[in-house]
Design a protein around this motif. Structure first.
Motif, mmCIF file in Angstrom:
data_model
loop_
_atom_site.group_PDB
_atom_site.id
_atom_site.type_symbol
_atom_site.label_atom_id
_atom_site.label_comp_id
_atom_site.label_asym_id
_atom_site.label_seq_id
_atom_site.Cartn_x
_atom_site.Cartn_y
_atom_site.Cartn_z
ATOM 1 N N THR A 20 0.804 -1.085 0.170
ATOM 2 C CA THR A 20 -0.129 0.017 0.106
ATOM 3 C C THR A 20 0.781 1.262 -0.055
ATOM 4 O OG1 THR A 20 -1.623 -1.128 0.923
ATOM 5 C CG2 THR A 20 -1.585 1.214 1.298
ATOM 6 N N LYS A 24 1.008 4.071 -3.113
ATOM 7 C CA LYS A 24 0.635 5.594 -2.988
ATOM 8 C C LYS A 24 1.692 6.384 -3.489
ATOM 9 C CE LYS A 24 -2.543 4.905 1.230
ATOM 10 N NZ LYS A 24 -2.444 5.249 2.447
ATOM 11 N N ALA A 28 1.260 8.920 -6.786
ATOM 12 C CA ALA A 28 1.545 10.032 -6.553
ATOM 13 C C ALA A 28 2.573 11.006 -7.348
ATOM 14 C CB ALA A 28 2.150 10.269 -4.932
ATOM 15 N N GLN A 48 -5.658 2.443 -5.619
ATOM 16 C CA GLN A 48 -5.092 3.955 -5.667
ATOM 17 C C GLN A 48 -5.421 4.707 -6.714
ATOM 18 O OE1 GLN A 48 -3.848 5.318 -2.874
ATOM 19 N NE2 GLN A 48 -4.062 3.568 -1.692
#
Length: 321
Positions: A20, A24, A28, A48
């Motif tokens: 996870t 992320k 991003a 995500q």
């Protein structure tokens, strides 16, 4: 004019929480495409983003895992490459029994958090295959290194045990501990990973990850040029490899190579051939009866090619010419 490409690599995740965090981090960055390796990573990436194209690699059951609903025309933003069909687990059992005839019980090791597909996709065929050979199968789900050590020690208390290392990112991360425990407790092991055989495991039977990543690179290139994931069918491996280290077999059987290597079946999505290797320089080999039958450190040459199980002949791989 040559184009430039920025590549960011994170991982590998040892736990779902790691996956996870890595997902992320990647999302991003707003990349044009992401390559996800193993099921936990792809699960995390899907949570995500539903828009960034994802090319997955080494996924056992993409439909059962909910990544896609159709192999030929994957929906959503995912496509990629699988690693094993469920029927292949029968060969793990067969090879382990042949190279270690004293095996009467087999435990299959996995982490249900990082390999939730094992019970759904592999367990049934594995148990059926084991029982057909008179073996007693048992699942060994573990969640961390401590549980893994306890499970292996408990399983080794009775004689006749053999260990099957399931496809699982947890097992990859903890492979040194698995090999050390199996060696200490005299448990013959088979895994789907060639590098585990090279690093001291008894035997390996599986696909070549490098080949899958090379093919994934081609999908990445097509996506960067405008292709959509739905236009790129999910593909299976083109070849299967089998091998073991002869010195690792000491104490399990007198013959250095299992005869059944020559009978390794390919999956329906393969091209009908089994890739084998004979690498005497690292002591890693795979037998096939028509091509010689046994492996020896005296063989200083490297020979690679395809063994056609239908014609029972050896065909040289032209890519090595």
């Amino acid at each position: 004019m040559a184009a430039t490409c920025e590549l960011t690599i994170v991982g590998p995740p040892a736990t779902p929480s790691d996956a996870t965090a890595f997902a992320k981090e990647l999302v991003a960055l707003k990349p044009e495409v992401i390559v996800g390796h193993t099921t936990p990573s792809v699960i995390a990436l899907r949570k995500q983003t539903g828009t960034i194209p994802i090319v997955f690699v080494q996924i056992s059951d993409p439909i059962g895992s909910g990544f896609i609903t159709n192999l030929a025309r994957p929906d959503g933003n995912l496509t990629g490459f699988t690693n094993f069909e469920s029927s292949m687990v029968g060969k793990w059992v067969e090879l382990l029994k042949e190279i270690a005839p004293g095996v009467e019980r087999v435990a299959f090791l996995f982490n249900p958090q990082t390999a939730p597909y094992v019970t759904r996709y592999y367990q049934g065929p594995l148990e059926t295959s084991a029982r057909s050979l008179g073996l007693q199968p048992s699942a060994s789900p573990v969640h961390d290194a401590s549980e893994m050590e306890s499970a292996v020690i408990a399983f080794s208390r009775e004689p006749g045990g053999g260990l099957i290392v399931m496809p699982d990112s947890f097992n990859i991360v903890h492979r040194n501990q698995i090999i050390a425990l199996a060696t200490l407790h005299r448990l013959p092991i088979i895994s789907p990973y060639r590098f585990m055989a090279e690093e001291g495991g008894l035997m390996a039977y599986g696909v070549e990850p490098v080949e899958l990543f090379r093919r994934a690179a081609a999908y990445v290139d097509r996506i960067l040029k405008g292709a959509k994931p739905a236009e790129l069918p999910v593909q299976a491996p083109h070849e299967v490899r089998v091998g073991h280290k002869p010195k690792s077999c000491e104490g399990y059987r007198s013959s250095p190579c299992p005869r059944s290597c020559s009978r390794v079946p390919t999956s329906s999505s393969n091209e009908g051939h089994v890739r084998y290797w004979h690498l005497a320089d690292i002591g890693l080999c795979a037998a096939n009866v028509p091509f010689g039958g046994t492996c020896s450190d005296k063989s200083a040459n490297k020979r690679e090619g395809f063994f056609d199980p239908d014609q029972k002949t050896h065909r040289r791989d032209p890519s090595h010419d």
